[in-house]
Design a protein around this motif. Sequence first.
Motif, PDB file in Angstrom:
ATOM      1  N   MET A   1       0.835  -1.194   0.000  1.00 14.66           N
ATOM      2  CA  MET A   1       0.000   0.000   0.000  1.00 14.66           C
ATOM      3  C   MET A   1       0.870   1.245   0.000  1.00 14.66           C
ATOM      4  O   MET A   1       1.808   1.358   0.784  1.00 14.66           O
ATOM      5  CB  MET A   1      -0.905   0.008   1.235  1.00 14.66           C
ATOM      6  CG  MET A   1      -1.919  -1.126   1.291  1.00 14.66           C
ATOM      7  SD  MET A   1      -2.879  -1.097   2.812  1.00 14.66           S
ATOM      8  CE  MET A   1      -3.770   0.434   2.606  1.00 14.66           C
ATOM      9  N   ASN A   2       0.566   2.195  -0.870  1.00 12.52           N
ATOM     10  CA  ASN A   2       1.323   3.437  -0.926  1.00 12.52           C
ATOM     11  C   ASN A   2       0.733   4.449   0.046  1.00 12.52           C
ATOM     12  O   ASN A   2       0.025   5.383  -0.341  1.00 12.52           O
ATOM     13  CB  ASN A   2       1.324   3.990  -2.351  1.00 12.52           C
ATOM     14  CG  ASN A   2       2.163   3.139  -3.286  1.00 12.52           C
ATOM     15  OD1 ASN A   2       3.100   2.471  -2.850  1.00 12.52           O
ATOM     16  ND2 ASN A   2       1.834   3.158  -4.545  1.00 12.52           N
ATOM     17  N   LEU A   3       1.016   4.228   1.332  1.00 13.31           N
ATOM     18  CA  LEU A   3       0.420   5.056   2.379  1.00 13.31           C
ATOM     19  C   LEU A   3       0.828   6.518   2.287  1.00 13.31           C
ATOM     20  O   LEU A   3       0.136   7.385   2.805  1.00 13.31           O
ATOM     21  CB  LEU A   3       0.800   4.512   3.761  1.00 13.31           C
ATOM     22  CG  LEU A   3       0.269   3.126   4.126  1.00 13.31           C
ATOM     23  CD1 LEU A   3       0.719   2.750   5.535  1.00 13.31           C
ATOM     24  CD2 LEU A   3      -1.253   3.085   4.034  1.00 13.31           C
ATOM     25  N   LEU A   4       1.969   6.794   1.653  1.00 11.47           N
ATOM     26  CA  LEU A   4       2.465   8.164   1.580  1.00 11.47           C
ATOM     27  C   LEU A   4       2.419   8.721   0.159  1.00 11.47           C
ATOM     28  O   LEU A   4       3.098   9.711  -0.135  1.00 11.47           O
ATOM     29  CB  LEU A   4       3.892   8.235   2.134  1.00 11.47           C
ATOM     30  CG  LEU A   4       4.067   7.759   3.585  1.00 11.47           C
ATOM     31  CD1 LEU A   4       5.521   7.925   4.029  1.00 11.47           C
ATOM     32  CD2 LEU A   4       3.141   8.496   4.538  1.00 11.47           C
ATOM     33  N   GLU A   5       1.629   8.118  -0.683  1.00 12.97           N
ATOM     34  CA  GLU A   5       1.512   8.594  -2.065  1.00 12.97           C
ATOM     35  C   GLU A   5       1.070  10.062  -2.075  1.00 12.97           C
ATOM     36  O   GLU A   5       0.118  10.457  -1.406  1.00 12.97           O
ATOM     37  CB  GLU A   5       0.484   7.762  -2.825  1.00 12.97           C
ATOM     38  CG  GLU A   5       0.435   8.040  -4.315  1.00 12.97           C
ATOM     39  CD  GLU A   5       1.638   7.497  -5.053  1.00 12.97           C
ATOM     40  OE1 GLU A   5       2.118   8.197  -5.966  1.00 12.97           O
ATOM     41  OE2 GLU A   5       2.111   6.392  -4.703  1.00 12.97           O
ATOM     42  N   ALA A  31       6.796   3.648   0.335  1.00 14.83           N
ATOM     43  CA  ALA A  31       5.383   3.946   0.578  1.00 14.83           C
ATOM     44  C   ALA A  31       4.857   5.048  -0.339  1.00 14.83           C
ATOM     45  O   ALA A  31       3.713   5.461  -0.214  1.00 14.83           O
ATOM     46  CB  ALA A  31       5.183   4.351   2.040  1.00 14.83           C
ATOM     47  N   GLY A  32       5.714   5.543  -1.244  1.00 15.70           N
ATOM     48  CA  GLY A  32       5.250   6.476  -2.257  1.00 15.70           C
ATOM     49  C   GLY A  32       5.601   7.931  -2.050  1.00 15.70           C
ATOM     50  O   GLY A  32       5.185   8.789  -2.837  1.00 15.70           O
ATOM     51  N   ALA A  33       6.368   8.256  -1.010  1.00 15.76           N
ATOM     52  CA  ALA A  33       6.681   9.651  -0.721  1.00 15.76           C
ATOM     53  C   ALA A  33       7.787  10.186  -1.618  1.00 15.76           C
ATOM     54  O   ALA A  33       8.667   9.448  -2.065  1.00 15.76           O
ATOM     55  CB  ALA A  33       7.094   9.809   0.740  1.00 15.76           C
ATOM     56  N   GLY A 225      11.683   2.079  10.226  1.00 17.10           N
ATOM     57  CA  GLY A 225      11.136   2.745   9.055  1.00 17.10           C
ATOM     58  C   GLY A 225       9.664   2.447   8.853  1.00 17.10           C
ATOM     59  O   GLY A 225       8.870   3.337   8.506  1.00 17.10           O
ATOM     60  N   ASN A 226       9.266   1.202   9.076  1.00 16.17           N
ATOM     61  CA  ASN A 226       7.863   0.837   8.915  1.00 16.17           C
ATOM     62  C   ASN A 226       6.979   1.577   9.917  1.00 16.17           C
ATOM     63  O   ASN A 226       5.873   2.031   9.575  1.00 16.17           O
ATOM     64  CB  ASN A 226       7.684  -0.673   9.078  1.00 16.17           C
ATOM     65  CG  ASN A 226       8.295  -1.453   7.927  1.00 16.17           C
ATOM     66  OD1 ASN A 226       8.453  -0.930   6.833  1.00 16.17           O
ATOM     67  ND2 ASN A 226       8.647  -2.704   8.174  1.00 16.17           N
ATOM     68  N   MET A 227       7.449   1.715  11.145  1.00 11.32           N
ATOM     69  CA  MET A 227       6.697   2.478  12.143  1.00 11.32           C
ATOM     70  C   MET A 227       6.619   3.946  11.740  1.00 11.32           C
ATOM     71  O   MET A 227       5.570   4.596  11.890  1.00 11.32           O
ATOM     72  CB  MET A 227       7.348   2.338  13.517  1.00 11.32           C
ATOM     73  CG  MET A 227       6.666   3.162  14.609  1.00 11.32           C
ATOM     74  SD  MET A 227       4.969   2.646  14.963  1.00 11.32           S
ATOM     75  CE  MET A 227       5.290   1.242  16.057  1.00 11.32           C
ATOM     76  N   ALA A 228       7.720   4.475  11.226  1.00 10.64           N
ATOM     77  CA  ALA A 228       7.744   5.877  10.796  1.00 10.64           C
ATOM     78  C   ALA A 228       6.729   6.128   9.691  1.00 10.64           C
ATOM     79  O   ALA A 228       6.035   7.157   9.693  1.00 10.64           O
ATOM     80  CB  ALA A 228       9.148   6.257  10.326  1.00 10.64           C
ATOM     81  N   VAL A 229       6.621   5.199   8.750  1.00 10.80           N
ATOM     82  CA  VAL A 229       5.631   5.329   7.678  1.00 10.80           C
ATOM     83  C   VAL A 229       4.223   5.385   8.260  1.00 10.80           C
ATOM     84  O   VAL A 229       3.404   6.234   7.877  1.00 10.80           O
ATOM     85  CB  VAL A 229       5.745   4.163   6.671  1.00 10.80           C
ATOM     86  CG1 VAL A 229       4.520   4.112   5.757  1.00 10.80           C
ATOM     87  CG2 VAL A 229       7.007   4.307   5.847  1.00 10.80           C
TER      88      VAL A 229
END
Length: 254
Positions: A1-5, A31-33, A225-229
């Motif tokens: 999932m691109n949570l930060l798209e 994540a798309g950022a 990193g995953n938590m940061a996302v």
Amino acid sequence: MNLLEGKRGLVIGIANGDSIAAGCARAFQKAGAQLAVTYLNEKAKPFVQPVAQEVNAELLLPLDVEDDAQLDALFERIEAEWGQIDFLLHSIAYCPQEDLHGRVTDCSREGFAQAMDISCHSFIRLARKAEPLMKNGGCLLTVSYYGAEKVIDHYNVMGPVKAALEASVRYLAAELGPGGIRVNALSPGPLKTRAASGIAFFDKLIDDAQERAPKRRLVTIDDVGNMAVGLASDYARNVTGNIAFVDAGHNVMA
């Protein structure tokens, strides 16, 4: 999932490919950022540049947080290029070796002041600069450690400094919340990074964490990193003022 798209973020504190900030940058990009990345100085740049290229950073800019002119130039460039940002990661800490390796009781005034300025107050300065660019709200993240809460052997003066950082997170969250800006800290377990190597008897700290954590394992920069996302994403839109432990449960143990 691109949570930060569609989101744009600033990552501060990459020392090399094994640093916490590098793990977060990779996760943000995955994540798309879109990212902007900083490096301390020309000596550090060759170690940061490969990470910046790996995460397709659109901006790679110098930043020594003790230099106000560089801080101003960084945010002026971001405003000119992007117009706004959605999240920021602050992952820097420093203390002179002679003060880090001694008792808190013996810490020099100068060493304490520098450790507090670079490790804590720089986050406040960054928040002040980021606030007007977070026009639709945003997320500010910093990196702490359990030594802020409990006494950890050989962590010494960084314990009080990180405690101040965590208190700053709470106060910034209260002040910036009405503008839609969330403020949280990541608190990873011990990680074999260049910064951590300066702590005396660090191998013992690593062994203890692995033996006593409920999951009986060490965490990685990818875990952080995953938590940061998650915290930077809209899924955490009502999460602010928190210290997020990423330590395989080590912090719950007496």
